[in-house]
Motif scaffolding. Structure first.
Motif, PDB file in Angstrom:
ATOM      1  N   ALA A  75       0.825  -1.204   0.000  1.00  0.00           N
ATOM      2  CA  ALA A  75       0.000   0.000   0.000  1.00  0.00           C
ATOM      3  C   ALA A  75       0.862   1.257   0.000  1.00  0.00           C
ATOM      4  O   ALA A  75       0.514   2.265  -0.628  1.00  0.00           O
ATOM      5  CB  ALA A  75      -0.921  -0.009   1.217  1.00  0.00           C
ATOM      6  N   VAL A  76       1.995   1.197   0.692  1.00  0.00           N
ATOM      7  CA  VAL A  76       2.892   2.351   0.784  1.00  0.00           C
ATOM      8  C   VAL A  76       3.983   2.303  -0.274  1.00  0.00           C
ATOM      9  O   VAL A  76       4.295   3.306  -0.929  1.00  0.00           O
ATOM     10  CB  VAL A  76       3.525   2.431   2.193  1.00  0.00           C
ATOM     11  N   LEU A  77       4.583   1.110  -0.451  1.00  0.00           N
ATOM     12  CA  LEU A  77       5.762   0.990  -1.298  1.00  0.00           C
ATOM     13  C   LEU A  77       5.452   0.522  -2.720  1.00  0.00           C
ATOM     14  O   LEU A  77       6.329   0.556  -3.585  1.00  0.00           O
ATOM     15  CB  LEU A  77       6.758   0.017  -0.650  1.00  0.00           C
ATOM     16  N   GLY A  78       4.212   0.092  -2.958  1.00  0.00           N
ATOM     17  CA  GLY A  78       3.845  -0.338  -4.303  1.00  0.00           C
ATOM     18  C   GLY A  78       4.077   0.725  -5.359  1.00  0.00           C
ATOM     19  O   GLY A  78       4.656   0.437  -6.421  1.00  0.00           O
ATOM     20  N   PRO A  79       3.655   1.981  -5.123  1.00  0.00           N
ATOM     21  CA  PRO A  79       3.928   3.031  -6.116  1.00  0.00           C
ATOM     22  C   PRO A  79       5.421   3.244  -6.361  1.00  0.00           C
ATOM     23  O   PRO A  79       5.823   3.576  -7.483  1.00  0.00           O
ATOM     24  CB  PRO A  79       3.287   4.278  -5.484  1.00  0.00           C
ATOM     25  N   VAL A  80       6.235   3.068  -5.321  1.00  0.00           N
ATOM     26  CA  VAL A  80       7.688   3.197  -5.494  1.00  0.00           C
ATOM     27  C   VAL A  80       8.197   2.106  -6.427  1.00  0.00           C
ATOM     28  O   VAL A  80       9.000   2.357  -7.334  1.00  0.00           O
ATOM     29  CB  VAL A  80       8.412   3.119  -4.131  1.00  0.00           C
ATOM     30  N   GLU A  81       7.711   0.891  -6.223  1.00  0.00           N
ATOM     31  CA  GLU A  81       8.129  -0.226  -7.078  1.00  0.00           C
ATOM     32  C   GLU A  81       7.723   0.021  -8.531  1.00  0.00           C
ATOM     33  O   GLU A  81       8.541  -0.111  -9.452  1.00  0.00           O
ATOM     34  CB  GLU A  81       7.511  -1.531  -6.575  1.00  0.00           C
ATOM     35  N   ARG A  82       6.469   0.397  -8.725  1.00  0.00           N
ATOM     36  CA  ARG A  82       5.989   0.625 -10.095  1.00  0.00           C
ATOM     37  C   ARG A  82       6.708   1.804 -10.749  1.00  0.00           C
ATOM     38  O   ARG A  82       7.011   1.769 -11.952  1.00  0.00           O
ATOM     39  CB  ARG A  82       4.479   0.854 -10.071  1.00  0.00           C
ATOM     40  N   GLY A  83       7.001   2.827  -9.940  1.00  0.00           N
ATOM     41  CA  GLY A  83       7.733   3.976 -10.469  1.00  0.00           C
ATOM     42  C   GLY A  83       9.134   3.606 -10.908  1.00  0.00           C
ATOM     43  O   GLY A  83       9.625   4.090 -11.941  1.00  0.00           O
ATOM     44  N   PHE A  84       9.764   2.729 -10.155  1.00  0.00           N
ATOM     45  CA  PHE A  84      11.102   2.277 -10.539  1.00  0.00           C
ATOM     46  C   PHE A  84      11.057   1.533 -11.866  1.00  0.00           C
ATOM     47  O   PHE A  84      11.883   1.771 -12.750  1.00  0.00           O
ATOM     48  CB  PHE A  84      11.685   1.378  -9.446  1.00  0.00           C
TER      49      PHE A  84
END
Length: 567
Positions: A40-49
């Motif tokens: 929920a918190v780090l998913g956008p970071v993963e997808r952004g990478f």
């Protein structure tokens, strides 16, 4: 030896076995690419990478492509750290104005942290700025640990998948392990360390005055954040030269216990994860059982020898165990336990100086490394190293008793055995070859502090540690020379990547095979007989390979000690 000491060893063993399943479940979720509470918190970071890097995380890679991407990434990270260390003098966050590291030393250190070895020829608090510690080294602690786990996942897929060429995606494995495992755990771990008294600051020096009125400058810095991943990622490189014997890295008995648990926690979890991945958790428990047999045997020998002490000192009227080189805060049992844990894993952190152990007490940590640090082992590296011996053991069992050489549903054939032998042979060829070279050349003989068998042990331990990607040392050796920096750097690179590539090749070969159901002709690989065979194969291979060199070093040192001879 005391009841308190054995209680500590027993409590540690129970706790680490209890951690295997919950840690394994977390790892298995990452292995499958499933959603975790942190998405929920780090998913956008993963997808952004992925978007920024142009990576499709669902694109499967065969073993060659997986290996190529892994090697190119490691090379880029190595060059980045080399540049940081060389340019340290002109970079920010260097309040003490430390100069850049020399070419041979910078390359040695860059290779060291890239390969998860963390061999340190320097004193961190004297030679490195806060930027070098944080950006140059700590980042590698995350990346090298994540690489090991990614390789383990690839190996698991080789056993679990059927008739396919794909063994996963290196970038997806690396990203998920870093974001959803290492970062959250290290955040909590670092907070615990800060609360326990470990410094975490951008300051560089604290002035203090001793009871005698002497003014001192005490180095501080971002210690807790590096300490957390150093232990959890089985890296081992300390912020301070004294490593986990330093009160700023390891201030209390509780932090000492937590550090020991953290070294083993991911390794035991990967054993359970392997069993779950191949559809039979008993396979994972069998591997963990064999690891624990070897671990407890090693701890028992070291504790027994250190508690027995040195008979030559006893004759001088100094009874008791061998406390030389040990922290009185931890004592004999905790020091012996820590030494076996850190060398059974590819960690290299120390809370006592192995060079000051008794001869046989020092032999066990050295032999742990020479076996490939497969007794739980480093994050990822331990389990895939152990699986190499499992491949060899099931093939030997087939030859001895006429059973079909199968393991977890995959037929083991000549290609897998050849690759396993190639990977296992890397360690002795490199360790013994470089030890022989350093033992005859003047530049090599200038390194050991001691003469005779113990001096030879210092050289042998050095190249065992470098090739095994451990990083601990018989610290009497002076290694910060162009000769040792160069040779140790080569040993570290060979020990890491000349083993990983055959492992990935085995994974690719197994993934392409069809599933072979277990029959009455299959050798059982979950019971006590299998555990005993695994332990026997590991000890026989290790003993036949390294016994002659150990006889020239620690064994000769022990015989000299009990006969009252000094060198």
């Amino acid at each position: 030896m005391t009841a308190q000491g054995w209680t500590l060893i027993l409590v540690f063993t129970v706790l680490i076995v209890a951690l295997a399943k919950p840690m394994g479940m977390w790892l298995f979720a990452l292995y499958e690419g499933r959603r975790t509470p942190f998405h929920a918190v780090l998913g956008p970071v993963e997808r952004g990478f992925y978007k920024l890097a142009g990576i499709d995380p669902n694109a499967e890679q065969n073993w060659r492509r997986y290996a190529l991407h892994m090697l190119l990434f490691q090379l880029a990270a190595l060059l980045f750290t080399y540049a940081i260390l060389r340019l340290q003098g002109v970079l920010p966050m260097n309040p003490r104005g430390l100069a850049g590291i020399g070419a041979d030393g910078a390359m040695n250190t860059a290779i060291s942290f890239t390969t998860n070895t963390n061999w340190q020829w320097y004193s961190g608090e004297v030679a490195l700025s806060n930027l070098s510690q944080m950006v140059g080294l700590t980042i590698h602690n995350f990346l090298s640990a994540a690489t090991g786990i990614a390789i383990a996942f690839a190996m698991f897929r080789g056993f679990a998948r059927r008739q396919t060429s794909g063994i996963g995606n290196f970038w997806a494995d690396m990203t998920r392990v870093t974001l959803y495992l290492l970062l959250p755990l290290c955040l909590v771990y670092a907070i615990f360390l800060i609360a326990s008294g470990v410094p975490q600051t951008f300051a560089s020096l604290v002035d203090a005055t001793t009871l005698e009125g002497v003014k001192q400058h005490i180095v501080v810095g971002p210690v807790a954040s590096q300490e957390a991943i150093k232990m959890l990622g089985t890296n081992g490189g300390g912020f301070f030269n004294a490593n986990s014997a330093h009160p700023f890295e390891n201030p209390t008995a509780l932090t000492n216990l937590v550090q020991m648990l953290s070294i083993f926690s991911i390794g035991v979890g990967l054993s359970w994860c392997f069993g779950k991945a191949v559809g039979n958790p008993r396979q994972g428990w069998a591997i963990l059982g064999a690891m624990m047999v070897l671990f407890l045997a090693g701890v028992s020998i070291v504790y027994w020898q250190e508690a027995a002490g040195n008979p030559m000192l006893h004759q001088l009227g100094l009874p008791g165990g061998n406390m030389e080189g040990k922290e009185v805060r931890f004592g004999l049992a905790a020091s012996a336990l820590f030494s076996v844990i850190t060398t059974a894993a590819s960690c290299g952190a120390v809370n006592a100086m192995h060079d000051s152990f008794t001869a046989l007490g020092g032999l066990v940590p050295m032999f742990n490394i020479q076996l490939g640090e497969i007794v739980v082992g480093g994050v990822g590296a331990g389990i895939y190293g152990f699986l190499l011996f499992a491949v060899l053991a099931v093939f030997v069992a087939g030859l001895m008793v006429g059973r079909t050489p199968e393991y977890v549903g995959k037929k083991i054939e000549s290609r897998e055995v050849k690759l396993a032998v190639l990977a296992i042979a890397v360690l002795p060829l490199c360790i013994l070859g470089f030890t022989a070279l350093a033992s005859v050349l003047p530049q090599g003989l200038a390194g050991p502090l001691n003469k005779g068998p113990h001096g030879f042990s210092e050289i042998l331990y050095t190249f065992s540690s470098a090739t095994g990607n451990n990083g601990s040392a018989f610290a009497g050796i002076t290694s910060g020379t162009p000769f040792y920096n160069g040779l140790i750097g080569i040993a570290m690179w060979i020990g890491r990547f000349f083993m990983i590539v055959p492992v990935l090749a085995i994974a690719g070969s197994l993934a392409a095979k069809k599933y072979t159901p277990e029959t009455s002709g299959s050798f059982p690989t979950t019971g006590p007989l299998w555990v005993g065979l695994l332990v026997s194969i590991i000890l026989i291979v290790g003993g036949l390979t390294f016994l002659p060199s150990l006889a020239l070093g620690p064994i000769a040192d022990h015989l000299a000690m009990i006969h009252g001879q000094l060198f």
